[in-house]
Design a protein around this motif. Sequence first.
Motif, PDB file in Angstrom:
ATOM      1  N   ALA A   4      11.144  40.537 -20.173  1.00  0.00           N
ATOM      2  CA  ALA A   4      10.054  41.029 -21.010  1.00  0.00           C
ATOM      3  C   ALA A   4      10.597  41.720 -22.255  1.00  0.00           C
ATOM      4  O   ALA A   4      10.095  41.536 -23.373  1.00  0.00           O
ATOM      5  CB  ALA A   4       9.172  41.988 -20.209  1.00  0.00           C
ATOM      6  N   LYS A   5      11.628  42.529 -22.067  1.00  0.00           N
ATOM      7  CA  LYS A   5      12.232  43.232 -23.193  1.00  0.00           C
ATOM      8  C   LYS A   5      12.830  42.241 -24.187  1.00  0.00           C
ATOM      9  O   LYS A   5      12.700  42.403 -25.411  1.00  0.00           O
ATOM     10  CB  LYS A   5      13.312  44.181 -22.673  1.00  0.00           C
ATOM     11  N   LEU A   6      13.457  41.199 -23.676  1.00  0.00           N
ATOM     12  CA  LEU A   6      14.086  40.198 -24.533  1.00  0.00           C
ATOM     13  C   LEU A   6      13.042  39.448 -25.359  1.00  0.00           C
ATOM     14  O   LEU A   6      13.249  39.166 -26.543  1.00  0.00           O
ATOM     15  CB  LEU A   6      14.886  39.223 -23.673  1.00  0.00           C
ATOM     16  N   PHE A   7      11.904  39.143 -24.753  1.00  0.00           N
ATOM     17  CA  PHE A   7      10.863  38.448 -25.504  1.00  0.00           C
ATOM     18  C   PHE A   7      10.323  39.316 -26.631  1.00  0.00           C
ATOM     19  O   PHE A   7      10.130  38.854 -27.759  1.00  0.00           O
ATOM     20  CB  PHE A   7       9.720  38.035 -24.580  1.00  0.00           C
ATOM     21  N   ARG A   8      10.082  40.570 -26.342  1.00  0.00           N
ATOM     22  CA  ARG A   8       9.531  41.454 -27.369  1.00  0.00           C
ATOM     23  C   ARG A   8      10.507  41.650 -28.531  1.00  0.00           C
ATOM     24  O   ARG A   8      10.087  41.808 -29.682  1.00  0.00           O
ATOM     25  CB  ARG A   8       9.159  42.800 -26.755  1.00  0.00           C
ATOM     26  N   THR A  31       3.117  38.204 -17.504  1.00  0.00           N
ATOM     27  CA  THR A  31       1.949  39.073 -17.587  1.00  0.00           C
ATOM     28  C   THR A  31       2.227  40.246 -18.505  1.00  0.00           C
ATOM     29  O   THR A  31       1.376  40.638 -19.313  1.00  0.00           O
ATOM     30  CB  THR A  31       1.574  39.585 -16.191  1.00  0.00           C
ATOM     31  N   GLU A  32       3.409  40.788 -18.408  1.00  0.00           N
ATOM     32  CA  GLU A  32       3.750  41.990 -19.175  1.00  0.00           C
ATOM     33  C   GLU A  32       3.767  41.752 -20.679  1.00  0.00           C
ATOM     34  O   GLU A  32       3.488  42.662 -21.461  1.00  0.00           O
ATOM     35  CB  GLU A  32       5.109  42.526 -18.715  1.00  0.00           C
ATOM     36  N   VAL A  33       4.079  40.527 -21.111  1.00  0.00           N
ATOM     37  CA  VAL A  33       4.219  40.282 -22.556  1.00  0.00           C
ATOM     38  C   VAL A  33       2.981  39.628 -23.166  1.00  0.00           C
ATOM     39  O   VAL A  33       2.999  39.229 -24.335  1.00  0.00           O
ATOM     40  CB  VAL A  33       5.454  39.406 -22.851  1.00  0.00           C
ATOM     41  N   ALA A  34       1.905  39.532 -22.414  1.00  0.00           N
ATOM     42  CA  ALA A  34       0.723  38.814 -22.894  1.00  0.00           C
ATOM     43  C   ALA A  34       0.169  39.389 -24.196  1.00  0.00           C
ATOM     44  O   ALA A  34      -0.412  38.663 -25.002  1.00  0.00           O
ATOM     45  CB  ALA A  34      -0.357  38.812 -21.822  1.00  0.00           C
ATOM     46  N   ASP A  35       0.342  40.683 -24.412  1.00  0.00           N
ATOM     47  CA  ASP A  35      -0.218  41.318 -25.615  1.00  0.00           C
ATOM     48  C   ASP A  35       0.806  41.491 -26.730  1.00  0.00           C
ATOM     49  O   ASP A  35       0.529  42.153 -27.740  1.00  0.00           O
ATOM     50  CB  ASP A  35      -0.792  42.690 -25.264  1.00  0.00           C
ATOM     51  N   ALA A  36       1.974  40.885 -26.606  1.00  0.00           N
ATOM     52  CA  ALA A  36       3.053  41.107 -27.563  1.00  0.00           C
ATOM     53  C   ALA A  36       2.722  40.551 -28.947  1.00  0.00           C
ATOM     54  O   ALA A  36       2.179  39.446 -29.082  1.00  0.00           O
ATOM     55  CB  ALA A  36       4.347  40.475 -27.055  1.00  0.00           C
ATOM     56  N   LYS A  37       3.046  41.336 -29.977  1.00  0.00           N
ATOM     57  CA  LYS A  37       2.966  40.902 -31.360  1.00  0.00           C
ATOM     58  C   LYS A  37       4.329  41.121 -32.000  1.00  0.00           C
ATOM     59  O   LYS A  37       5.115  41.939 -31.527  1.00  0.00           O
ATOM     60  CB  LYS A  37       1.889  41.673 -32.126  1.00  0.00           C
ATOM     61  N   ASP A  38       4.596  40.408 -33.079  1.00  0.00           N
ATOM     62  CA  ASP A  38       5.904  40.515 -33.715  1.00  0.00           C
ATOM     63  C   ASP A  38       5.720  40.845 -35.196  1.00  0.00           C
ATOM     64  O   ASP A  38       5.233  40.009 -35.972  1.00  0.00           O
ATOM     65  CB  ASP A  38       6.684  39.213 -33.578  1.00  0.00           C
TER      66      ASP A  38
END
Length: 435
Positions: free
Chosen positions: A346-350, A363-370
């Motif tokens: 999850a940290k790597l994706f963000r 599930t944890e990264v579903a709301d991630a924006k960049d």
Amino acid sequence: MPLARAARSTTVRLVAVALAGTLLASCDSGTSTGSAGSGKAGEITLTIDLFGSFGYQEAGLYAEYEKLHPGVTIKQTDTEDEQDYWKSLQTRLAGGGGLADVQGIEVGRIAAVTQRQADRFEDLNAYGAAALKGAFADAKWSAATTKDGRVLGLGTDVGPEAMCYRTDLFRAAGLPTDREVLARKWSTWQGYLDLGRQYKKSAPAKTAWLDSVGSLYAVMTGQAAERYYDTSGKLVYEDSPAVRTAWDTSVTAAADGLSAELDQWSPPWNQAFAAGSFATIPCPAWMLGYIKGQAGDAGKGKWDVARLPSGAGNWGGSYLAVPRAARHKKEAYDLIRWLTAPEQQAKLFRKQGQFPSAVAAITEVADAKDPYFSDAPIGRIFGDAAKAAPVQVLGVDDKTIADQIVNALSEVERKGTAPDKAWETARRGVKNATG
């Protein structure tokens, strides 16, 4: 990014199809057990040999692991081009020397590992990997599992696809920049090419619509269930509708002058990110980190991400494996277990964009924006693509076949070789490379 074969094909869904589940205790991201985790083994250096951009170093995960595990130092080597990496790895596997404690394996090679080279890699079940099975998407796990149940690698990421684009170049050419508007305009590949032709008419000097027709081919074949083999293991690439459609579309893009004519992973391609030489690039999730690394701080806010034309697909995704010849096998397993745990994925994706293969991380990264990509909702865009991507049939020579076809397309693109002649070159290349 995406192998004659006498053995079976492995059918694998390269995405998680369930977004629920409880993280097993053995996946915990805290201090691992064993000599590396306890610090009782003394000072050791773990070597990890990768290709492309896995993002671990850039995301600070090695430094975090070393802090959690006093006495452990991680040393990474990296080869930019996966083809070069794979050739080198084969030489070292054959000789038994020069291997790292951890080796990266691209998804297009994993069937070759499980079916032809299982005796060259550690069975991770010997270190407790069986307890991790439920933490990963079923097919991601099964792709690295041999017919007799040996687990030869832990999954890092998957490659759900989207389209990355330069808003500043779109604006200069008079095209819309809103990601939802663009997704509607290029809902088909024909729409994508049509928009490219519009771009070309008013394009800023020394820019092209896309980076390479090779990347167009790769992303399009990633949308198909069957490409190079069928479910029985028969080689079918010559008659594959997916391959033919991707080839024809790529040839059209080249003929229309829509490509910057850059070979992916080459130095000119890398330099083109910073120079702003192309307006779009087919973009699996892992490409986000690569763009950041090549375009640098100057590219922040100039890029955005939109849905891919013609539906979802998958391009790439990798595994971490421990060679039999590794010096620190148990410590290497502890490291890859930690790197592939949901918290780290999850940290790597963000931070870098590699989309998780661990169920809990999705599930944890579903709301991630960049923010680098204009605050694009990357968690939703890539998450939706991951859920909708097809089941893909993988064979032992998938990557080799893809490489030969992309090389032939490069001849069409850069040298003006006739498409029929280039296709025959690809066929000969596949035959020579696969036996």
